[in-house]
Design a protein around this motif. Structure first.
Motif, short mmCIF file in Angstrom:
data_model
loop_
_atom_site.label_atom_id
_atom_site.label_comp_id
_atom_site.label_asym_id
_atom_site.label_seq_id
_atom_site.Cartn_x
_atom_site.Cartn_y
_atom_site.Cartn_z
N ALA A 177 23.38 40.59 88.15
CA ALA A 177 23.01 41.29 89.21
C ALA A 177 21.76 40.42 90.04
CB ALA A 177 22.45 42.72 88.98
N LEU A 178 20.81 40.16 89.17
CA LEU A 178 19.70 39.21 89.83
C LEU A 178 19.97 37.95 90.18
CD1 LEU A 178 16.94 40.82 87.44
CD2 LEU A 178 17.67 41.64 89.70
N GLY A 179 21.08 37.27 90.01
CA GLY A 179 21.36 36.01 90.38
C GLY A 179 21.10 34.89 89.39
N GLY A 180 21.54 33.72 89.49
CA GLY A 180 21.23 32.40 88.40
C GLY A 180 19.98 32.28 88.52
N GLU A 181 19.09 32.24 89.50
CA GLU A 181 17.93 31.53 89.44
C GLU A 181 17.06 32.37 88.65
OE1 GLU A 181 15.07 28.54 90.19
OE2 GLU A 181 17.34 28.52 90.44
N GLN A 182 17.08 33.85 88.94
CA GLN A 182 16.51 34.92 88.17
C GLN A 182 16.89 34.89 86.77
OE1 GLN A 182 14.24 37.15 89.47
NE2 GLN A 182 13.61 37.37 87.18
N ARG A 183 17.70 34.13 86.24
CA ARG A 183 18.13 34.26 84.78
C ARG A 183 17.13 32.92 84.36
NH1 ARG A 183 23.09 34.78 82.06
NH2 ARG A 183 24.49 36.29 83.14
N ARG A 184 17.11 31.93 84.90
CA ARG A 184 16.47 30.59 84.74
C ARG A 184 14.75 31.14 84.47
NH1 ARG A 184 13.85 26.36 86.57
NH2 ARG A 184 13.88 27.05 88.81
N HIS A 185 14.41 31.80 85.46
CA HIS A 185 12.89 32.22 85.39
C HIS A 185 12.87 33.29 84.08
CE1 HIS A 185 11.83 30.37 88.98
NE2 HIS A 185 12.61 30.80 89.81
N SER A 186 13.55 34.16 84.11
CA SER A 186 13.59 35.22 83.06
C SER A 186 13.34 34.72 81.70
CB SER A 186 14.67 36.24 83.12
OG SER A 186 14.69 37.03 84.40
N VAL A 187 14.27 33.67 81.52
CA VAL A 187 14.36 33.02 80.00
C VAL A 187 13.00 32.11 80.03
CG1 VAL A 187 15.53 31.09 78.73
CG2 VAL A 187 16.77 32.90 79.98
N ALA A 188 12.63 31.48 80.92
CA ALA A 188 11.30 30.68 81.00
C ALA A 188 10.15 31.43 80.60
CB ALA A 188 10.89 29.88 82.31
N VAL A 208 14.86 42.18 82.20
CA VAL A 208 15.14 42.94 81.06
C VAL A 208 15.03 44.40 81.38
CG1 VAL A 208 13.93 43.53 78.62
CG2 VAL A 208 13.51 41.19 79.76
N GLU A 209 16.24 45.17 80.99
CA GLU A 209 16.52 46.49 81.21
C GLU A 209 15.89 47.30 80.10
OE1 GLU A 209 20.64 47.04 82.19
OE2 GLU A 209 20.53 46.20 84.13
N ARG A 210 15.98 46.95 78.87
CA ARG A 210 15.91 47.60 77.86
C ARG A 210 15.48 46.81 76.51
NH1 ARG A 210 19.78 50.88 74.33
NH2 ARG A 210 18.17 52.11 73.05
N ASP A 261 23.75 26.91 90.38
CA ASP A 261 24.04 28.40 90.01
C ASP A 261 23.95 28.72 88.28
OD1 ASP A 261 24.90 30.92 89.52
OD2 ASP A 261 26.66 30.66 91.08
N TYR A 262 23.08 29.37 87.98
CA TYR A 262 22.98 29.47 86.41
C TYR A 262 23.76 30.88 85.81
CZ TYR A 262 19.28 26.03 87.43
OH TYR A 262 18.70 24.78 87.79
N ARG A 263 24.56 31.48 86.71
CA ARG A 263 25.27 32.47 86.13
C ARG A 263 26.46 32.17 85.47
NH1 ARG A 263 27.08 35.61 91.30
NH2 ARG A 263 27.33 33.26 92.00
N LEU A 264 26.96 33.15 84.50
CA LEU A 264 28.30 32.81 83.90
C LEU A 264 29.30 32.93 85.06
CD1 LEU A 264 29.47 32.97 81.09
CD2 LEU A 264 30.11 35.30 81.24
N GLU A 265 29.21 33.29 86.06
CA GLU A 265 30.22 33.54 87.08
C GLU A 265 30.44 32.00 87.74
OE1 GLU A 265 31.62 35.99 91.06
OE2 GLU A 265 29.82 36.22 90.07
N ALA A 266 29.47 31.20 87.73
CA ALA A 266 29.68 29.75 88.12
C ALA A 266 30.73 29.19 87.14
CB ALA A 266 28.17 29.23 87.92
N PHE A 267 31.38 29.45 86.25
CA PHE A 267 32.16 28.95 85.29
C PHE A 267 33.62 29.10 85.73
CE2 PHE A 267 28.75 28.62 82.10
CZ PHE A 267 29.13 27.43 81.72
#
Length: 730
Positions: free
Chosen positions: A149-160, A100-102, A39-45
Motif C-alpha cells: 500500500a505505501l509503495g516501494g520507496e516507503q518499504r526501503r525507508h521502513s526497513v532502514a 508497521v501496522e501491528r 520499485d522495491y515492491r513485490l509487484e515489480a517482479f
C-alpha cells in the motif's frame, strides 16, 4: 546497396558522432539529476495480470497482511522480566514506523495473565514457534507490515529505520543476540545488495575491459574507440530508461555490464579489421581505408549484433516484468552500439595508421589449431565428442532453485538470520489455504472449524516440508482450551474474542470481515526445488477439498507458493525463449552466409557450448534460478558472434583462393586473433560479476565466462574440422 551504405557512413560519420556525443551528454545529465526509476515492491517482479500474484494480493487485503518482519532476541538463559521489558521497548519504537501496522510479542500479554497461565500460555500454537521458542531462550516481535500500500520507496525507508532501531538496541545490550529478518526485510536487502554491486562492479568491469583492450592492442586509439562506444551505448540506453520511466530495479547492473562488454567485443573485431586494412592498403587515404574496412566487416558485425539481440529479445516473451524490460533495453542498447561501432571505426581509420606488429605472438598457436583441424579432423571430433559427453553427463544433476534465501551467499547476514529463525522458532515460508463458502454462506460452522483443524494437523504430519500450522481453532482456544463443538459455542467465542483487546486483529488473521472465508496458514521449510514445492502445495489444496467437501472452495496462495510459481513461470518462459532464439539465429546466419549446410554447422558448433555449460552446472551443483535460467538464450546469442565472423572470413578466403585448407589457415590467422581477443574481453568483463553478493548475478557472470571459453575452443578447433570433414563428404 552495401557500397552505398559504406560511402554514406563515411560521409556522415562526423554528424552522427556529434549527435551521439550530445545524446550521451543529455543522458548522463538525466541520470545524475533524475536518476533511474526504482520499485522495491513485490509487484515489480510480476506481470501486469499475474493470477498467482492477484490471488496473493487479495489474501493480503481480505485478511491481516502476512507481509511481516521479525525481530528476535536470543540469550543464554530463558526469557525473563528483563527480556520481556526489552521486547516491549523495541515494540514501542517499531510501532512509530508508518509501515508497521501491528507488533506482537509476549510483552503484550499482561503480567498477571502470563503468571496465571504459565507454560500453557507459552506452549499455545499462536505463541510457540511464533513469539517464543520451545526452550524459551528466543523471543520474537512479529511486525505485520502494510504490504504494497505505501509503495516501494516507503518499504526501503521502513526497513532502514528498523535496522537503525535494531542496531541501537544491539549496542545497548551486547550480551543478547538480536536479529532482524522476514520476507519484508529480505526483499529490500536483495535490492540493496544489487544496488551496492552496481556501482562497484560496473566501474570494475569497465576498468577490466579497458585493461584487456590495452593488453590486446597496446595502443591508445583502439582503446578509446571501443571504450567510447561502450560508454555511449550504455549511457544512452539508461537515458532512454529515465525518459520513459522504465523501472530498472534488479536489472540495471546486468544491463550495464552486458552492453559495455558486448559493444566493446564488436569493436575489437572492427579494430582488428582496421589494422588488417592498414597493412593491406598502406598508401590509401583514411576514407579509402575506412570504406575497405566497412566493406569487409559491416555484414558480419551487423549479423553479430542481430543474433545477440535475438538472444536477448527472445526473453521479452516472459511474463515476468523485469525480464521483459531487460530484454527490450538490451535490444535497444546493442543496436545502438552497432551504429556507434560502425560510425566510430571511420574516425579510428582516419587517424594514424596502426603499427604493423603482431602482438601476443598468437601466430604459432593459431597455426597449430588450424593444422589440427586440417590434418587430424577425426581426432579433433573424437576429442570433442568424448569431452562433451563427459561434461554433458552432469545435466541430470541440474536442480531448479526457488529458495529465496539461497540468492545470498552462505555467510551473509540474511542467510544466517533466516536459518536462525528456522532453527529456533518456525520457518518463515508461508503457504496459505483460503477456504470460501459457496452461495453466500458463512464459515461460522463448528464442524468446518473442527475439520479444518484436523486437516491442518494431518498436513503437518504427512508433509516433511510443513513444520507448523495455524487455523481459526488456534485463535479460539485462547478463550477455552478445546475446539468449539457447536455453532452456538463458536459464535460465543467469536463474540468474546472481538471484545478482548486486540482480539479483532487476531481473528482477522483467520477469518474475513463478513465471515465468508477462512485462512489456514502453514509454515514451510526451504531446501526443496520449485517443482516439489508446487506439487506439495497443490497436494495440500486437493487434500483440503476432499476433507472439507463440496460446500467450500479452496485456493492455495502465500509467499512460499507465489515465489515458487514465479520461478516456475520464468523457467517456462526461458525454454520458450530458447526455442525462439535458435531459429532466429539460424535465419540471421543463413542470410549472412547463404548456405544451409554452413548454417547447420554453425548451429551445431554453438549449441555445444551451451550444453557443456548446463553440464558444468550439474557437476558443480550450480542451481538454475531466476537469473541463470536466462543463460540458454543469452549464451547462445553471445557465443555465435565469433562463429559468424569466422564463417564470413572463411567464405571470402575460399572464394579468393579456392582451397579449403588455405582458406581455413588464413581465417585462423586473421579472425582467429580477433576471436581470442573478444573472448578475453568478454570473459574478463563478466568475471567480475562472480564477486557479487547476489548469487544469481555471480553465477551468471561465471557461466557466461565458461560458455565463452567453450565457444572459443569450438570456433578454433571444431568449426574448421567440420568444414573440412563435411566438404570432403559432400
Amino acid at each position: 546497396m552495401a557500397a552505398r551504405i559504406e560511402h554514406w557512413i563515411v560521409r556522415v560519420h562526423l554528424p552522427l558522432l556529434v549527435i551521439a556525443a550530445i545524446a550521451t551528454l543529455v543522458s548522463t545529465t538525466a541520470l545524475v539529476t533524475k536518476g533511474l526509476k526504482a520499485d522495491y515492491r513485490l509487484e515489480a517482479f510480476v506481470a501486469t495480470h499475474d493470477e498467482s500474484y492477484e490471488r496473493f494480493r487479495h489474501l493480503l487485503e481480505e485478511f491481516t497482511s502476512n507481509e511481516f518482519a521479525l525481530v528476535a532476541i536470543h540469550g543464554a538463559e530463558p526469557v525473563g522480566p528483563k527480556e520481556v521489558k526489552l521486547l516491549g521497548d523495541i515494540s514501542a519504537r517499531l510501532r512509530r514506523i508508518p509501515a508497521v501496522e501491528r507488533c506482537s510479542s509476549i510483552a503484550d500479554i499482561p503480567p498477571l495473565v502470563r503468571i496465571a497461565l504459565g507454560d500453557r500460555l507459552l506452549s499455545h500454537p499462536l505463541l510457540a514457534g511464533n513469539l517464543i521458542s520451545e526452550d524459551q531462550r528466543t523471543a520474537a516481535i512479529l511486525c505485520q507490515m502494510s504490504a504494497e500500500a505505501l509503495g516501494g520507496e516507503q518499504r526501503r525507508h521502513s526497513v532502514a529505520r528498523m535496522k537503525e532501531i535494531v542496531a541501537s538496541v544491539r549496542a545497548a545490550n551486547p550480551n543478547i543476540e538480536i536479529i532482524l529478518t522476514g520476507p519484508y526485510v529480505t526483499l529490500i536487502d536483495m535490492y540493496a545488495y544489487v544496488d551496492q554491486d552496481l556501482l562497484v562492479f560496473s566501474i570494475a568491469a569497465f576498468v577490466l575491459t579497458a585493461v584487456s583492450l590495452w593488453a590486446v592492442f597496446q595502443r591508445l586509439a583502439p582503446v578509446l574507440y571501443a571504450g567510447s562506444v561502450g560508454a555511449a551505448a550504455i549511457l544512452c540506453t539508461l537515458g532512454v530508461a529515465v525518459a520513459l520511466g522504465v523501472v530498472t530495479s534488479l536489472i540495471t547492473q546486468m544491463i550495464v555490464i552486458l552492453i559495455i562488454v558486448l559493444a566493446v567485443a564488436n569493436c575489437v573485431h572492427l579494430a582488428v579489421g582496421a589494422e588488417e586494412t592498414d597493412a593491406i592498403m598502406p598508401e590509401a587515404t583514411g576514407g579509402g581505408r575506412a570504406i575497405a574496412t566497412l566493406q569487409r566487416m559491416q555484414a558480419p558485425c551487423a549479423a553479430v549484433m542481430l543474433t545477440t539481440a535475438a538472444g536477448f529479445g527472445s526473453v521479452c516473451i516472459s511474463e515476468i516484468a523485469p525480464v521483459r524490460r531487460f530484454g527490450a533495453l538490451m535490444v535497444f542498447g546493442l543496436l545502438l552500439a552497432l551504429v556507434l561501432a560502425l560510425t566510430g571505426v571511420v574516425a579510428l581509420q582516419r587517424g594514424s595508421r596502426a603499427a604493423a606488429v603482431h602482438r601476443w605472438h598468437l601466430g604459432g598457436l593459431l597455426a597449430r589449431c588450424a593444422g589440427a583441424a586440417v590434418e587430424h579432423p577425426w581426432l579433433v571430433i573424437g576429442a570433442f565428442v568424448a569431452g562433451s559427453a563427459a561434461v554433458a553427463a552432469g545435466t541430470p544433476w541440474l536442480r531448479f532453485e526457488s529458495d529465496f534465501v539461497k540468492n545470498f551467499r552462505r555467510g551473509s547476514e540474511v542467510r544466517r538470520n533466516y536459518r536462525f529463525i528456522e532453527r529456533n522458532l518456525s520457518p518463515l515460508g508461508s503457504v496459505e489455504l483460503v477456504v470460501r463458502a459457496k452461495a453466500g454462506d458463512t464459515v461460522e460452522n463448528a464442524q468446518l472449524i473442527q475439520r479444518a483443524d484436523k486437516l491442518a494437523a494431518e498436513v503437518v504430519r504427512d508433509n516433511a516440508m510443513v513444520k507448523k500450522s495455524l487455523t481459526l481453532a488456534d485463535a479460539l482456544t485462547l478463550v477455552m482450551p478445546n475446539v468449539p463443538a457447536t455453532d452456538a459455542d463458536l459464535k460465543a467465542r467469536l463474540t468474546l474474542l472481538h471484545a478482548l483487546p486486540d482480539g479483532s486483529r487476531i481473528l482477522r488473521n483467520f477469518i474475513n470481515d463478513d465471515h465468508t472465508a477462512l485462512r489456514l496458514n502453514f509454515r514451510c521449510i526451504e531446501g526443496y526445488n520449485v517443482y516439489q514445492k508446487l506439487a506439495a502445495c497443490e497436494r495440500i489444496a486437493d487434500e483440503a477439498r476432499r476433507e472439507l467437501g463440496d460446500r467450500y472452495t479452496v485456493e492455495v496462495t502465500g509467499l512460499y507458493y507465489f515465489y515458487a510459481k514465479l520461478v516456475s513461470n520464468l523457467l517456462r518462459d526461458q525454454y520458450r525463449a530458447f526455442a525462439l532464439t535458435l531459429p532466429a539465429i539460424a535465419v540471421v546466419i543463413w542470410l549472412l552466409i547463404r548456405s544451409l549446410w554452413l548454417t547447420i554447422i554453425a548451429m551445431i558448433v554453438n549449441v555445444l557450448p551451451v550444453v557443456l555449460c548446463l553440464g558444468a552446472m550439474g557437476w558443480a551443483d550450480i542451481p538454475v534460478n531466476m537469473t541463470s535460467a536466462m543463460m540458454l538464450s543469452v549464451a547462445m546469442g553471445i557465443a555465435v558472434d565469433d562463429t559468424l565472423h569466422y564463417l564470413w572470413r572463411y567464405r571470402r578466403e575460399l572464394a579468393t583462393c579456392g582451397d579449403r585448407t588455405t582458406a581455413i589457415r588464413r581465417a585462423h590467422a586473421s579472425v582467429g586473433r580477433a576471436c581470442i581477443f573478444t573472448t578475453i574481453v568478454i570473459t574478463g568483463g563478466f568475471s567480475i560479476l562472480m564477486l557479487s553478493h547476489f548469487l544469481p548475478t555471480a553465477y551468471f557472470g561465471g557461466l557466461v565466462g565458461v560458455t565463452m571459453v567453450g565457444a572459443l575452443a569450438a570456433d578454433l578447433l571444431l568449426l574448421p574440422t567440420l568444414l573440412m570433414v563435411t566438404q570432403r563428404c559432400r
